[in-house]
Design an enzyme around this catalytic site. Structure first.
Site, PDB file in Angstrom:
ATOM      1  CD  GLU A   3      35.934  41.425  23.724  1.00 25.47           C
ATOM      2  OE1 GLU A   3      35.406  41.279  24.845  1.00 25.47           O
ATOM      3  OE2 GLU A   3      37.173  41.448  23.555  1.00 25.47           O
TER       4      GLU A   3
ATOM      5  CE  LYS B 236      39.038  39.625  28.584  1.00 30.07           C
ATOM      6  NZ  LYS B 236      37.598  39.862  28.408  1.00 30.07           N
TER       7      LYS B 236
ATOM      8  NE  ARG C  13      31.281  43.742  29.501  1.00 31.30           N
ATOM      9  CZ  ARG C  13      32.426  44.314  29.862  1.00 31.30           C
ATOM     10  NH1 ARG C  13      32.404  45.517  30.398  1.00 31.30           N
ATOM     11  NH2 ARG C  13      33.568  43.694  29.686  1.00 31.30           N
TER      12      ARG C  13
ATOM     13  CB  THR D 197      30.646  39.736  28.419  1.00 30.22           C
ATOM     14  OG1 THR D 197      31.368  40.959  28.260  1.00 30.22           O
ATOM     15  CG2 THR D 197      30.345  39.584  29.907  1.00 30.22           C
TER      16      THR D 197
END
Length: 203
Positions: free
Chosen positions: A34, A122, A38, A62
């Protein structure tokens, strides 16, 4: 979520590090990666891994907007992960071919996503939100859902989560620490991956 007991959560500042990092993770037995959106390098990193690293399943983390989903898919991501959910993000996911792993922190959020058809979630931020004891308490009333807890998890406490019947894997940033990425310590990252790949799951 079933490919390995840990999904590394990667914050990458230099896209040139993406391919050797991903190769080290795959060599260590961790194929699912993953890359969080960011940094400015994230999409280029996803693109490079998808194109050049055999055996890697790269996704984006994100993911906050429809634009994030579209950009990640165009870059070659195979999945997306979000820290939470919003109606707009869920609507965008319904219209996207990119599978979404949405984040929850409460039972009510999990129930709302279950109503929308999500059975893989998640749990974030896992440790601050209540840790493995809270997640374990959800196993009986929410037996349909399987989780990937992420947030504050380390190699030492990962087994507490992986022992739970409703946990398929955990997410963690400890596999790709900033100092090893900056120094190009790919052997060190491969070693961390091997340790993580050796963790046992309850199932």
């Amino acid at each position: 979520m079933r490919l390995a007991p840990v999904i590394p959560v990667v914050i990458i500042d230099d896209a040139k590090a993406a391919v050797p990092m991903a190769r080290a993770l795959v060599a260590g037995g961790i194929p699912t990666i993953e890359v969080t959106l960011r940094t400015h390098a994230a999409l280029d990193a996803i693109r490079a891994i998808a194109a050049e690293v055999e055996g890697a399943m790269v996704g984006c983390g994100t993911a906050l907007t429809a634009r994030d989903l579209a950009a990640a898919q165009q870059a070659g991501a195979r999945f997306a992960v979000s820290p939470g959910t919003s109606p707009r993000l869920l609507d965008a996911a319904d219209d996207s071919a990119l599978p979404l792993l949405p984040g929850v922190a409460t039972a009510s959020e999990a129930m709302a996503l279950l109503e929308r058809g999500y059975r893989h979630l998640k749990f974030f931020p896992a440790v601050p939100a209540g840790g493995h004891k809270l997640l374990g308490a959800w196993a009986s009333p929410l037996p349909q859902i399987r989780f990937c807890p992420t947030g504050g998890i380390s190699l030492s406490i990962a087994p507490d989560f992986l022992a739970l019947p409703n946990v398929l894997c955990v997410g963690g940033s400890w596999l790709t620490p900033a100092d090893k990425l900056a120094s190009g310590d790919w052997a060190g990252i491969e070693l961390l991956a091997r340790e993580a790949a050796g963790l046992r799951r309850g199932d």
